[in-house]
Design a protein around this motif. Structure first.
Motif, mmCIF file in Angstrom:
data_model
loop_
_atom_site.group_PDB
_atom_site.id
_atom_site.type_symbol
_atom_site.label_atom_id
_atom_site.label_comp_id
_atom_site.label_asym_id
_atom_site.label_seq_id
_atom_site.Cartn_x
_atom_site.Cartn_y
_atom_site.Cartn_z
ATOM 1 N N HIS A 298 -3.030 -6.763 -8.939
ATOM 2 C CA HIS A 298 -3.129 -6.414 -7.352
ATOM 3 C C HIS A 298 -3.991 -4.966 -7.236
ATOM 4 C CE1 HIS A 298 -1.791 -4.766 -3.585
ATOM 5 N NE2 HIS A 298 -1.617 -6.075 -3.299
ATOM 6 N N PRO A 299 -4.858 -5.145 -6.254
ATOM 7 C CA PRO A 299 -5.813 -4.021 -5.968
ATOM 8 C C PRO A 299 -5.417 -2.591 -6.325
ATOM 9 C CG PRO A 299 -6.209 -5.756 -4.408
ATOM 10 C CD PRO A 299 -5.122 -6.163 -5.130
ATOM 11 N N GLU A 300 -4.046 -2.577 -5.488
ATOM 12 C CA GLU A 300 -3.405 -1.021 -5.625
ATOM 13 C C GLU A 300 -3.043 -0.659 -6.914
ATOM 14 O OE1 GLU A 300 -0.767 1.896 -3.324
ATOM 15 O OE2 GLU A 300 -2.146 0.289 -2.615
ATOM 16 N N GLU A 301 -2.383 -1.517 -7.861
ATOM 17 C CA GLU A 301 -2.110 -1.294 -9.128
ATOM 18 C C GLU A 301 -3.336 -1.241 -10.132
ATOM 19 O OE1 GLU A 301 1.759 -4.213 -9.258
ATOM 20 O OE2 GLU A 301 -0.096 -4.992 -9.931
ATOM 21 N N ARG B 6 0.736 -1.102 0.162
ATOM 22 C CA ARG B 6 -0.140 0.048 0.127
ATOM 23 C C ARG B 6 0.916 1.342 0.038
ATOM 24 N NH1 ARG B 6 -5.026 0.787 1.018
ATOM 25 N NH2 ARG B 6 -6.004 2.668 1.751
ATOM 26 N N GLY B 7 0.594 2.195 -0.876
ATOM 27 C CA GLY B 7 1.461 3.445 -1.010
ATOM 28 C C GLY B 7 2.463 3.441 -1.831
ATOM 29 N N TRP B 8 3.093 2.164 -2.332
ATOM 30 C CA TRP B 8 4.548 1.932 -2.870
ATOM 31 C C TRP B 8 4.248 2.858 -4.514
ATOM 32 C CZ3 TRP B 8 6.755 0.241 -7.250
ATOM 33 C CH2 TRP B 8 8.073 -0.064 -7.210
ATOM 34 N N ASP C 202 2.786 5.529 -4.739
ATOM 35 C CA ASP C 202 2.765 6.909 -4.591
ATOM 36 C C ASP C 202 4.417 7.474 -4.665
ATOM 37 O OD1 ASP C 202 -0.095 7.349 -4.214
ATOM 38 O OD2 ASP C 202 0.156 6.659 -1.987
ATOM 39 N N ALA D 1 -6.001 0.072 -9.233
ATOM 40 C CA ALA D 1 -6.746 1.346 -8.595
ATOM 41 C C ALA D 1 -5.840 2.441 -9.739
ATOM 42 C CB ALA D 1 -6.771 1.584 -7.377
ATOM 43 N N ALA D 2 -4.549 2.133 -9.435
ATOM 44 C CA ALA D 2 -3.696 3.207 -10.241
ATOM 45 C C ALA D 2 -4.177 3.335 -11.721
ATOM 46 C CB ALA D 2 -2.233 2.837 -10.132
#
Length: 160
Positions: free
Chosen positions: A109-112, A38-40, A42, A114-115
């Motif tokens: 992956h969810p973070e990717e 998470r936050g990577w 950013d 979302a980006a």
């Protein structure tokens, strides 16, 4: 498919034109975590290497070369391209393609994801503002998308 049709076609991600950097200090990240924490995204950015694109330009002076992909610092290399074509897709298509692709895990992956969903609607506007040819890559089969890309290049070259 561009390669199958005899063209020089390279993937900016897979063919060594881009890499991750730490935006805080500019260091190259040689072994990024997967999945990213998470936050990577950013702090770290996916960037294209100008020197690598310059080498491609020199190597392909007598032929059209396609460099496919996207990076956050594209403005740093835009001047090296004669033509820019942007393939656009809707959110549903993007979700499906990221979830089912086998060549690269980014976006699964969810973070990717979302980006990618955040970047996608901005891309058309950014590319249009730089005079890119926009091609709908969601509603046509890949063969027709490639035909459209090649037609656009012929048109931009003056019908050659």
């Amino acid at each position: 498919m561009l390669r199958e049709r005899g063209h020089i076609a390279l993937d900016a991600d897979e063919d060594g034109f881009s890499h991750w950097i730490d935006r805080a200090n500019g260091d190259i990240v040689r072994d990024p975590p997967y999945p990213v924490p998470r936050g990577w995204l950013d702090r770290y950015g996916w960037v294209i290497v100008r020197e690598r694109v310059e080498a491609l330009v020199e190597e392909s002076r007598s032929r059209i070369a396609f460099l496919c992909g996207s990076a956050e610092n594209e403005a740093d290399v835009r001047d090296l391209f004669d033509f820019i074509v942007c393939l656009v897709i809707d959110e549903h298509t993007l979700r499906h393609r990221l979830a089912t692709r086998t060549t690269n895990p980014f976006g699964q992956h969810p973070e990717e994801l979302a980006a990618a969903l955040k970047w996608n609607p901005r891309m058309r506007e950014i590319y249009e503002s730089h005079g890119a040819t926009i091609i709908d890559a969601a509603s046509k089969p890949v063969t027709e998308v490639v035909d459209s890309v090649l037609d656009a290049v012929r048109e931009l070259r003056g019908g050659a």
